[in-house]
Scaffold this active site. Structure first.
Site, PDB file in Angstrom:
ATOM      1  N   GLY A   1       0.662  -1.309  -0.038  1.00 35.86           N
ATOM      2  CA  GLY A   1       0.003   0.118  -0.134  1.00 35.86           C
ATOM      3  C   GLY A   1       0.950   1.256   0.149  1.00 35.86           C
ATOM      4  O   GLY A   1       0.088   2.306  -0.181  1.00 35.86           O
TER       5      GLY A   1
ATOM      6  N   GLY B   1       3.687  -3.373  -3.792  1.00 31.13           N
ATOM      7  CA  GLY B   1       3.612  -3.582  -5.388  1.00 31.13           C
ATOM      8  C   GLY B   1       3.878  -2.360  -6.034  1.00 31.13           C
ATOM      9  O   GLY B   1       4.974  -2.159  -6.751  1.00 31.13           O
ATOM     10  N   ARG B   2       2.879  -1.359  -5.951  1.00 32.93           N
ATOM     11  CA  ARG B   2       3.008  -0.250  -6.666  1.00 32.93           C
ATOM     12  C   ARG B   2       4.461   0.464  -6.344  1.00 32.93           C
ATOM     13  O   ARG B   2       5.150   1.120  -7.215  1.00 32.93           O
ATOM     14  CB  ARG B   2       1.792   0.643  -6.222  1.00 32.93           C
ATOM     15  CG  ARG B   2       2.014   2.189  -6.916  1.00 32.93           C
ATOM     16  CD  ARG B   2       0.810   2.976  -6.380  1.00 32.93           C
ATOM     17  NE  ARG B   2      -0.540   2.235  -5.960  1.00 32.93           N
ATOM     18  CZ  ARG B   2      -1.566   2.272  -6.480  1.00 32.93           C
ATOM     19  NH1 ARG B   2      -1.786   3.156  -7.363  1.00 32.93           N
ATOM     20  NH2 ARG B   2      -2.647   1.670  -6.140  1.00 32.93           N
TER      21      ARG B   2
ATOM     22  N   CYS C   1     -14.846   4.817 -27.071  1.00 37.65           N
ATOM     23  CA  CYS C   1     -16.190   5.375 -27.019  1.00 37.65           C
ATOM     24  C   CYS C   1     -16.891   5.547 -25.663  1.00 37.65           C
ATOM     25  O   CYS C   1     -17.803   5.263 -25.352  1.00 37.65           O
ATOM     26  CB  CYS C   1     -17.242   4.410 -27.965  1.00 37.65           C
ATOM     27  SG  CYS C   1     -17.260   2.939 -27.135  1.00 37.65           S
ATOM     28  N   GLU C   2     -15.964   6.004 -24.727  1.00 36.26           N
ATOM     29  CA  GLU C   2     -16.542   6.534 -23.346  1.00 36.26           C
ATOM     30  C   GLU C   2     -15.910   7.865 -23.224  1.00 36.26           C
ATOM     31  O   GLU C   2     -14.854   8.075 -23.342  1.00 36.26           O
ATOM     32  CB  GLU C   2     -15.816   5.542 -22.324  1.00 36.26           C
ATOM     33  CG  GLU C   2     -15.961   4.121 -22.789  1.00 36.26           C
ATOM     34  CD  GLU C   2     -17.240   3.411 -22.009  1.00 36.26           C
ATOM     35  OE1 GLU C   2     -17.704   4.124 -21.092  1.00 36.26           O
ATOM     36  OE2 GLU C   2     -17.433   2.305 -22.312  1.00 36.26           O
TER      37      GLU C   2
HETATM   38  C1  LIG Z   1      -3.668  -8.147  -0.139  1.00 38.68           C
HETATM   39  C2  LIG Z   1      -2.858  -7.101  -0.966  1.00 38.68           C
HETATM   40  N1  LIG Z   1      -1.296  -7.208  -0.742  1.00 38.68           N
HETATM   41  C3  LIG Z   1      -0.767  -6.124  -1.497  1.00 38.68           C
HETATM   42  C4  LIG Z   1      -1.223  -5.487  -2.672  1.00 38.68           C
HETATM   43  C5  LIG Z   1      -0.393  -4.401  -3.141  1.00 38.68           C
HETATM   44  O1  LIG Z   1      -0.801  -3.263  -2.888  1.00 38.68           O
HETATM   45  P1  LIG Z   1       0.113  -2.045  -3.495  1.00 38.68           P
HETATM   46  O2  LIG Z   1       0.608  -2.094  -4.795  1.00 38.68           O
HETATM   47  O3  LIG Z   1      -0.686  -0.761  -3.177  1.00 38.68           O
HETATM   48  O4  LIG Z   1       1.177  -1.782  -2.798  1.00 38.68           O
HETATM   49  C6  LIG Z   1      -2.728  -5.546  -2.850  1.00 38.68           C
HETATM   50  C7  LIG Z   1      -3.303  -4.519  -3.693  1.00 38.68           C
HETATM   51  O5  LIG Z   1      -4.363  -4.498  -3.900  1.00 38.68           O
HETATM   52  C8  LIG Z   1      -3.460  -6.416  -2.034  1.00 38.68           C
HETATM   53  O6  LIG Z   1      -4.554  -6.532  -2.171  1.00 38.68           O
END
Ligand SMILES: Cc1ncc(COP(=O)(O)O)c(C=O)c1O
Length: 326
Positions: A140, A176-177, A244-245
Site C-alpha cells: 500500500g 506492489g506499486r 467510445c467513453e
Molecule cells: C492483499 C494485497 N497485498 C498487496 C497489495 C499491493 O498493494 P500496493 O500495490 O498498493 O502496494 C494489494 C493490492 O491491492 C493487495 O490487495
C-alpha cells in the site's frame, strides 16, 4: 503467500500443492474450506488470518481495504474466537496474522495504526496458546503521480521496524506499486488533435483499456511530450484516448506545447496497475511492453495480435472460429 477474498477450492488446492508461505484466510467460512481441502489432500495448511483493523488509509475509496465497511479480512473483534477453533484442528497451522489496509497510501500514520493492531492481536493470540512465526503488514505504500509526497521506502521501513524489531517474527510485506509504479511509462502517439466547441483535444492511440486508473479512480498521471515536432506557446488541452467513453480521458486542462499527429507523449508512473489492469475492451489488443536499461531496450511482451480477441470463440455448431481471420 496467497491472498484474495474469494478463493475457490481449486485455488486453495493449488496453494496447498505448491506450498505457499501461508494462505491469508479472510473469513470463518474460508477457514473451514481451507481446513477441508487440507484434510482432503492430507496436508497441513499454513495460514495467517487477515484481520480487518478498521483503519482509514485516507486514500481513494476504491482502493481502501481495511475499513469495517470493506469486504476484506476478519473483523478485529472476532479474530480470537475464530482462531480458537484451530487449536485442535490438525490440518491448520496458524503461523501468523496479517492485514492490508489499502493502496496508494501517502502517510505513515495509517500503517502504524494498523501494525499496532496486528501486534496487539498477535500478543493476545499467543497468550491463548497460538505460536505465531509471521506478521504480515500488507502493501500500500504510495508513489508520486503528480505532486504527492509519500514517505520514502527508508521512512516507511524505519517506522515499521521501530514497532516490529522486537517481535522476533518474520515480517511479511506486500508492496506492489512502490516497487514498480514509477519505473514504467505508457508511451503513446498522437493520432490527431481536435478543436471542440468548449476545449481542445489531443487524441492518443492509447486508451483507458491500456491504463484505466484515470477512468476508474479519477487518477492523475503526469503527461509529457517527447520531442514535439512544432514549437509554440503552452496551452491547456484535454488528453484523451480513442475509445467510445467520455471517461476515456487521461487528463483535462493539462498545459502542453502544441502537439500534432505523430508526436509522442509519455504518461508517467504507469508501471503498476497499468498493463495488469489492461483489457481488450473496444476491440483493442493489449499493448507491447519494453524493458529499458540505460540505452538498452528489450521487448518483454509482444503486442497482442488482433486475432487474440476472438481466440477460443466457437460457432454455434461448435466449430472453432478461423483464428487467422484478419
Ligand atoms: C492483499 C494485497 N497485498 C498487496 C497489495 C499491493 O498493494 P500496493 O500495490 O498498493 O502496494 C494489494 C493490492 O491491492 C493487495 O490487495
Amino acid at each position: 503467500i496467497q491472498s484474495g477474498v474469494g478463493k475457490t477450492d481449486d485455488e486453495i488446492d493449488e496453494a496447498l500443492g505448491v506450498g505457499v508461505l501461508y494462505i491469508c484466510v479472510e473469513s470463518g467460512q474460508e477457514l473451514a474450506a481451507v481446513s477441508a481441502r487440507a484434510a482432503h489432500l492430507n496436508k497441513v495448511a499454513r495460514i495467517a488470518l487477515r484481520i480487518n483493523p478498521d483503519v482509514d488509509p485516507h486514500t481513494h475509496p476504491h482502493i481502501s481495504t481495511g475499513l469495517k465497511k470493506n469486504k476484506f479480512g476478519v473483523p478485529h473483534a472476532e479474530v480470537i474466537e475464530l482462531l480458537s477453533t484451530t487449536l485442535t484442528d490438525r490440518h491448520i497451522d496458524v503461523v501468523g496474522i496479517s492485514c492490508h489496509i489499502g493502496s496508494q497510501i501517502t502517510k505513515i500514520a495509517p500503517f502504524v495504526e494498523a501494525t499496532h493492531k496486528v501486534i496487539e492481536l498477535a500478543g493476545a493470540l499467543e497468550n491463548r496458546g497460538h505460536h505465531l512465526t509471521h506478521l504480515g503488514v500488507g502493501g500500500g505504500l504510495g508513489i508520486t503521480y503528480v505532486d504527492e509526497a509519500p514517505p520514502t521506502l527508508a521512512e516507511y521501513g524505519a517506522s515499521l521496524a521501530g514497532l516490529l524489531v522486537d517481535s522476533g517474527k518474520t515480517i511479511v510485506l506486500e508492496p506492489g506499486r512502490a516497487i514498480v509504479g514509477e519505473a514504467g511509462v505508457l508511451l503513446a502517439r498522437v493520432i490527431r488533435t481536435k478543436r471542440g466547441a468548449d476545449r481542445d483535444f489531443v487524441i492518443l492511440d492509447a486508451g483507458m483499456n491500456d491504463l484505466i486508473r484515470p477512468a476508474l479512480y479519477n487518477a492523475h498521471h503526469t503527461i509529457e511530450p517527447v520531442a514535439p515536432q512544432n514549437a509554440g506557446p503552452l496551452a491547456p488541452v484535454d488528453v484523451v484516448g480513442p475509445i467510445c467513453e467520455a471517461s476515456d480521458t487521461f487528463a483535462q486542462d493539462v498545459v502542453l506545447p502544441p502537439l500534432v499527429s505523430g508526436d509522442l507523449v509519455v504518461i508517467r508512473a504507469a508501471g503498476a496497475y497499468g498493463s495488469a489492469m489492461s483489457s481488450p475492451y473496444n476491440g483493442r489488443s493489449r499493448t507491447a511492453e519494453v524493458l529499458c536499461d540505460g540505452s538498452r531496450s528489450l521487448l518483454i511482451r509482444e503486442r497482442e495480435p488482433l486475432t487474440a480477441l476472438w481466440r477460443g470463440e466457437r460457432h454455434l455448431n461448435g466449430e472453432p472460429l478461423d483464428d487467422d481471420r484478419p
